[in-house]
Scaffold this motif. Structure first.
Motif, PDB file in Angstrom:
ATOM      1  N   TYR A  18     -33.385  68.496   8.090  1.00  0.00           N
ATOM      2  CA  TYR A  18     -32.794  67.831   9.251  1.00  0.00           C
ATOM      3  C   TYR A  18     -33.419  66.452   9.428  1.00  0.00           C
ATOM      4  O   TYR A  18     -34.640  66.285   9.318  1.00  0.00           O
ATOM      5  N   ALA A  19     -32.570  65.472   9.738  1.00  0.00           N
ATOM      6  CA  ALA A  19     -33.067  64.120   9.948  1.00  0.00           C
ATOM      7  C   ALA A  19     -34.071  64.069  11.094  1.00  0.00           C
ATOM      8  O   ALA A  19     -35.079  63.351  11.020  1.00  0.00           O
ATOM      9  N   SER A  20     -33.829  64.817  12.158  1.00  0.00           N
ATOM     10  CA  SER A  20     -34.726  64.787  13.309  1.00  0.00           C
ATOM     11  C   SER A  20     -36.121  65.282  12.944  1.00  0.00           C
ATOM     12  O   SER A  20     -37.125  64.732  13.388  1.00  0.00           O
ATOM     13  N   ARG A  21     -36.190  66.298  12.119  1.00  0.00           N
ATOM     14  CA  ARG A  21     -37.480  66.846  11.684  1.00  0.00           C
ATOM     15  C   ARG A  21     -38.166  65.890  10.701  1.00  0.00           C
ATOM     16  O   ARG A  21     -39.379  65.668  10.774  1.00  0.00           O
ATOM     17  N   ALA A  22     -37.382  65.333   9.774  1.00  0.00           N
ATOM     18  CA  ALA A  22     -37.948  64.402   8.809  1.00  0.00           C
ATOM     19  C   ALA A  22     -38.512  63.172   9.509  1.00  0.00           C
ATOM     20  O   ALA A  22     -39.600  62.690   9.164  1.00  0.00           O
ATOM     21  N   ASP A  23     -37.795  62.666  10.505  1.00  0.00           N
ATOM     22  CA  ASP A  23     -38.288  61.501  11.245  1.00  0.00           C
ATOM     23  C   ASP A  23     -39.553  61.848  12.010  1.00  0.00           C
ATOM     24  O   ASP A  23     -40.475  61.034  12.131  1.00  0.00           O
ATOM     25  N   GLN A  24     -39.614  63.068  12.535  1.00  0.00           N
ATOM     26  CA  GLN A  24     -40.809  63.518  13.247  1.00  0.00           C
ATOM     27  C   GLN A  24     -41.999  63.591  12.305  1.00  0.00           C
ATOM     28  O   GLN A  24     -43.123  63.238  12.682  1.00  0.00           O
ATOM     29  N   ARG A  25     -41.765  64.018  11.079  1.00  0.00           N
ATOM     30  CA  ARG A  25     -42.834  64.125  10.088  1.00  0.00           C
ATOM     31  C   ARG A  25     -43.167  62.778   9.446  1.00  0.00           C
ATOM     32  O   ARG A  25     -44.178  62.644   8.773  1.00  0.00           O
ATOM     33  N   GLY A  26     -42.290  61.795   9.622  1.00  0.00           N
ATOM     34  CA  GLY A  26     -42.544  60.486   9.052  1.00  0.00           C
ATOM     35  C   GLY A  26     -42.258  60.384   7.576  1.00  0.00           C
ATOM     36  O   GLY A  26     -42.759  59.491   6.883  1.00  0.00           O
ATOM     37  N   ARG A  27     -41.463  61.282   7.051  1.00  0.00           N
ATOM     38  CA  ARG A  27     -41.082  61.211   5.640  1.00  0.00           C
ATOM     39  C   ARG A  27     -39.699  61.835   5.477  1.00  0.00           C
ATOM     40  O   ARG A  27     -39.416  62.897   6.011  1.00  0.00           O
ATOM     41  N   ARG A  28     -38.826  61.155   4.755  1.00  0.00           N
ATOM     42  CA  ARG A  28     -37.468  61.655   4.538  1.00  0.00           C
ATOM     43  C   ARG A  28     -37.277  61.852   3.043  1.00  0.00           C
ATOM     44  O   ARG A  28     -37.269  60.892   2.281  1.00  0.00           O
ATOM     45  N   PRO A  29     -37.090  63.085   2.584  1.00  0.00           N
ATOM     46  CA  PRO A  29     -36.989  63.341   1.149  1.00  0.00           C
ATOM     47  C   PRO A  29     -35.693  62.794   0.560  1.00  0.00           C
ATOM     48  O   PRO A  29     -34.647  62.784   1.209  1.00  0.00           O
ATOM     49  N   ALA A  30     -35.779  62.360  -0.699  1.00  0.00           N
ATOM     50  CA  ALA A  30     -34.578  61.893  -1.392  1.00  0.00           C
ATOM     51  C   ALA A  30     -33.750  63.060  -1.916  1.00  0.00           C
ATOM     52  O   ALA A  30     -32.530  62.944  -2.064  1.00  0.00           O
ATOM     53  N   SER A  31     -34.411  64.172  -2.187  1.00  0.00           N
ATOM     54  CA  SER A  31     -33.743  65.367  -2.698  1.00  0.00           C
ATOM     55  C   SER A  31     -34.363  66.590  -2.037  1.00  0.00           C
ATOM     56  O   SER A  31     -35.527  66.560  -1.615  1.00  0.00           O
ATOM     57  N   PRO A  32     -33.620  67.688  -1.958  1.00  0.00           N
ATOM     58  CA  PRO A  32     -34.184  68.899  -1.353  1.00  0.00           C
ATOM     59  C   PRO A  32     -35.263  69.518  -2.228  1.00  0.00           C
ATOM     60  O   PRO A  32     -35.218  69.444  -3.455  1.00  0.00           O
ATOM     61  N   ALA A 181     -36.066  69.114  14.667  1.00  0.00           N
ATOM     62  CA  ALA A 181     -37.223  68.805  15.508  1.00  0.00           C
ATOM     63  C   ALA A 181     -37.298  69.793  16.665  1.00  0.00           C
ATOM     64  O   ALA A 181     -36.283  70.332  17.119  1.00  0.00           O
ATOM     65  N   GLY A 182     -38.505  70.032  17.143  1.00  0.00           N
ATOM     66  CA  GLY A 182     -38.710  70.923  18.274  1.00  0.00           C
ATOM     67  C   GLY A 182     -39.513  72.152  17.954  1.00  0.00           C
ATOM     68  O   GLY A 182     -39.990  72.852  18.848  1.00  0.00           O
ATOM     69  N   GLN A 235     -52.972  69.602  10.231  1.00  0.00           N
ATOM     70  CA  GLN A 235     -52.248  70.863  10.434  1.00  0.00           C
ATOM     71  C   GLN A 235     -51.882  71.058  11.904  1.00  0.00           C
ATOM     72  O   GLN A 235     -50.795  71.552  12.215  1.00  0.00           O
ATOM     73  N   ARG A 236     -52.777  70.676  12.800  1.00  0.00           N
ATOM     74  CA  ARG A 236     -52.431  70.777  14.228  1.00  0.00           C
ATOM     75  C   ARG A 236     -51.239  69.881  14.563  1.00  0.00           C
ATOM     76  O   ARG A 236     -50.344  70.265  15.308  1.00  0.00           O
ATOM     77  N   THR A 237     -51.250  68.671  14.007  1.00  0.00           N
ATOM     78  CA  THR A 237     -50.153  67.739  14.263  1.00  0.00           C
ATOM     79  C   THR A 237     -48.821  68.334  13.826  1.00  0.00           C
ATOM     80  O   THR A 237     -47.841  68.336  14.576  1.00  0.00           O
ATOM     81  N   GLU A 238     -48.762  68.854  12.599  1.00  0.00           N
ATOM     82  CA  GLU A 238     -47.495  69.341  12.078  1.00  0.00           C
ATOM     83  C   GLU A 238     -47.103  70.677  12.699  1.00  0.00           C
ATOM     84  O   GLU A 238     -45.912  70.964  12.848  1.00  0.00           O
ATOM     85  N   ALA A 239     -48.076  71.484  13.083  1.00  0.00           N
ATOM     86  CA  ALA A 239     -47.740  72.750  13.746  1.00  0.00           C
ATOM     87  C   ALA A 239     -47.179  72.522  15.139  1.00  0.00           C
ATOM     88  O   ALA A 239     -46.155  73.095  15.525  1.00  0.00           O
ATOM     89  N   TRP A 240     -47.835  71.653  15.901  1.00  0.00           N
ATOM     90  CA  TRP A 240     -47.380  71.380  17.268  1.00  0.00           C
ATOM     91  C   TRP A 240     -46.165  70.472  17.293  1.00  0.00           C
ATOM     92  O   TRP A 240     -45.394  70.488  18.259  1.00  0.00           O
ATOM     93  N   GLY A 241     -46.010  69.628  16.249  1.00  0.00           N
ATOM     94  CA  GLY A 241     -44.811  68.816  16.162  1.00  0.00           C
ATOM     95  C   GLY A 241     -44.984  67.364  16.515  1.00  0.00           C
ATOM     96  O   GLY A 241     -44.035  66.595  16.391  1.00  0.00           O
ATOM     97  N   SER A 242     -46.185  66.933  16.974  1.00  0.00           N
ATOM     98  CA  SER A 242     -46.395  65.532  17.287  1.00  0.00           C
ATOM     99  C   SER A 242     -47.856  65.185  17.097  1.00  0.00           C
ATOM    100  O   SER A 242     -48.729  66.026  17.282  1.00  0.00           O
ATOM    101  N   ALA A 243     -48.098  63.930  16.732  1.00  0.00           N
ATOM    102  CA  ALA A 243     -49.456  63.504  16.398  1.00  0.00           C
ATOM    103  C   ALA A 243     -50.465  63.683  17.521  1.00  0.00           C
ATOM    104  O   ALA A 243     -51.591  64.100  17.282  1.00  0.00           O
ATOM    105  N   PRO A 244     -50.139  63.383  18.796  1.00  0.00           N
ATOM    106  CA  PRO A 244     -51.150  63.502  19.835  1.00  0.00           C
ATOM    107  C   PRO A 244     -51.641  64.918  20.057  1.00  0.00           C
ATOM    108  O   PRO A 244     -52.643  65.129  20.712  1.00  0.00           O
TER     109      PRO A 244
END
Length: 514
Positions: A18-32, A181-182, A235-244
């Motif tokens: 999902y674009a929303s999740r990729a944008d949240q992670r800061g990386r958008r894959p070119a292929s699955p 995202a979420g 890991q905390r950042t990616e588990a909770w979903g946001s850097a702070p």
């Protein structure tokens, strides 16, 4: 649910879709890209999932699950959807405490018993448009995820066709198609519900709500058999979903939290989005304009708190111009430094992520009695193209930082290492530096007179008017040098204004000459 779904031959999951999740992670894959989950991870609606003893980062992921109806091997994209028999809801649960050592395979972090609940109802894939499906997730009846397949980077049929290039998709195999995202951390006592539906299709078919309750396990992992759970800020950042989330009060519930308890402070602040970039033309104007002139124009517009007080440059004559990337330190506390001071902490993340032309602005509460950066971090910022650093704290390795050539405005040198007065807390949030409020994307300009903060929406008019004023001030200086008194000349009265405009042409009053 049929027996085939309860015990599929293969479960294949995609990492990011999902674009929303990729944008949240800061990386958008070119292929699955994909990973496998064991069939033993399948659960049913109304079941439970255990958070193992000694862990803290169990996270839910609401997903659309595809169930293969007829075998697919090297199928074309146009034919791929015909091999899908059913669509249903899935919760792709994961334990981020085990994620680092899995190195992307997710064998342990995603393979636990009950970590793939499916159902409860099946939607006939022939009756729905794969581009118009919706997935939603609730935690304790609060909506946390809401997205549609219109937001996918890779359409559902593409996943089927792509996987069929590599191996046969057999009847009953399940494809987990990614989460939007979420997604976030859940704790014992939480109830998670996932629903997939097709609101635009005839009859609005739905999977119903897939319900899973989190329980607390009491059996710890055996370190003599394999690696133990471990968490860090990433890991905390990616588990909770946001850097702070790695440093904004998110509790560590891995020790002492019992079934039924919820964190006492589970709110996670969202980062402030940077709101400005500087064009080469605008940057050139700001390099020409002095901070004294810029501050005067800000004051004319009612901005009287634009100064970062108490800081001076480490390199005489240096000037910085850039957009702010913020880093916040909080006062030292032993337990918080243990949880946030080591590893890939906020300080390291800020210097690793600073972009070309950005200025790292550090909130250190005006405490100059400890360093807020040193030569290693200065080297990293320089390599990343940072325009400079502004900190209302001290600088370690002061002379070495100056030799690196990175302009730093600070309260001066101090030999202390991190951990004496500060805990690195979060990045890309609103901070207070030298008495000024700074947001990511604010424009920072510093020279021998000091450092000013310019709101992005004002920067064009402020710099243009400051440059016009510089021209006027230069002309006034010439008159004073020629022996004229300053009364009536500085500022110019009507007579002097007429003489000025007769020689130079009138000002438009908006920062441009004509």
């Amino acid at each position: 649910m049929t027996d085939q779904i309860a015990r599929p031959g293969k479960i294949i999951a995609i990492h990011l879709s999902y674009a929303s999740r990729a944008d949240q992670r800061g990386r958008r894959p070119a292929s699955p890209s994909y990973f496998f989950k064991p069939a033993s991870s399948v659960g049913v609606s109304g079941g439970t999932v255990e958070r193992p003893a000694g862990t803290e980062l169990l996270a839910f992921e609401g997903e659309i699950a595809l169930v293969i109806g007829t075998p697919a091997r090297r199928v074309a994209l146009d034919d791929a959807w015909s091999h899908v028999a059913w669509v249903t809801a899935a919760n792709d649960l994961g334990l981020y405490d085990l994620r680092a050592n899995d190195k992307g395979s997710n064998v342990r972090s995603k393979g636990g018993d009950g970590y793939t609940p499916l159902g409860p109802e099946l939607i006939d894939a022939r009756t729905v448009d794969p581009g118009r499906l919706r997935v939603r997730a609730w935690v304790n009846e609060e909506l946390r995820q809401d997205d549609t397949t219109a937001g996918l980077i890779f359409p559902l049929a593409q996943l089927v066709a792509d996987l069929s290039q590599h191996f046969t998709l057999e009847t009953g195999d399940v494809i987990l198609t990614g989460t939007p995202a979420g997604s976030s951390v859940i704790v014992p006592g939480d109830v998670v519900e996932i629903e997939v539906d097709a609101p635009d299709a005839a009859g609005s078919p739905t999977s119903g709500r897939l319900v899973t309750t989190v329980t607390q396990g009491d059996v710890p992992f055996d370190g003599e058999l394999g690696s133990l759970p471990a968490v860090d800020d990433l890991q905390r950042t990616e588990a909770w979903g946001s850097a702070p989330s790695t440093g904004s009060g998110t509790p560590s519930t891995g020790s002492g939290t019992q079934s039924g308890e919820t964190p006492t402070n589970s709110w996670v602040a969202e980062p402030v989005e940077a709101s400005s970039t500087l064009s080469p033309e605008l940057r050139a104007k700001l390099l020409e304009a002095p901070t004294a002139g810029l501050s005067a124009q800000l004051r004319k517009r009612g901005h009287h708190s634009c100064f970062i007080d108490g800081v001076t440059a480490n390199i005489a004559g240096s000037k910085i111009v850039g957009t702010a990337k913020t880093l916040r330190f909080v006062p030292f506390r032993e337990d918080l430094f243990r949880s946030h001071g080591g590893g890939y902490n906020a300080q390291k993340r800020a210097f690793d992520a600073v972009d070309d032309g950005e200025v790292i602005v550090i909130e250190a509460r005006g405490d100059a009695t400890t360093g807020t950066l040193g030569d290693i971090l200065a080297l990293r910022a320089r390599a990343r193209g940072a325009a400079g650093v502004v900190t209302d704290g001290g600088v370690r390795d002061f002379d070495a930082v100056a030799e690196i050539g990175l302009p730093v405005f600070s309260q001066g040198p101090h030999p202390s290492v991190l951990g004496r007065k500060h805990v690195p807390w979060d990045v890309d949030v609103t901070v207070s530096c030298g008495g000024a409020t700074v947001q990511p994307g604010d424009v920072i300009v510093g020279d021998g007179d000091g450092v000013v903060v310019i709101p992005p929406h004002l920067v064009e008019e402020v710099v243009d008017d400051a440059l016009v004023q510089e021209v006027e001030d230069a002309w006034i200086a010439e008159q004073v040098a020629a022996g004229h008194p300053v009364d009536g000349l500085f500022p110019m009265n009507a007579d002097w204004r007429a003489k000025y405009e007769a020689q130079t042409g009138p000002s438009t009053g908006s920062g441009t000459r004509r």
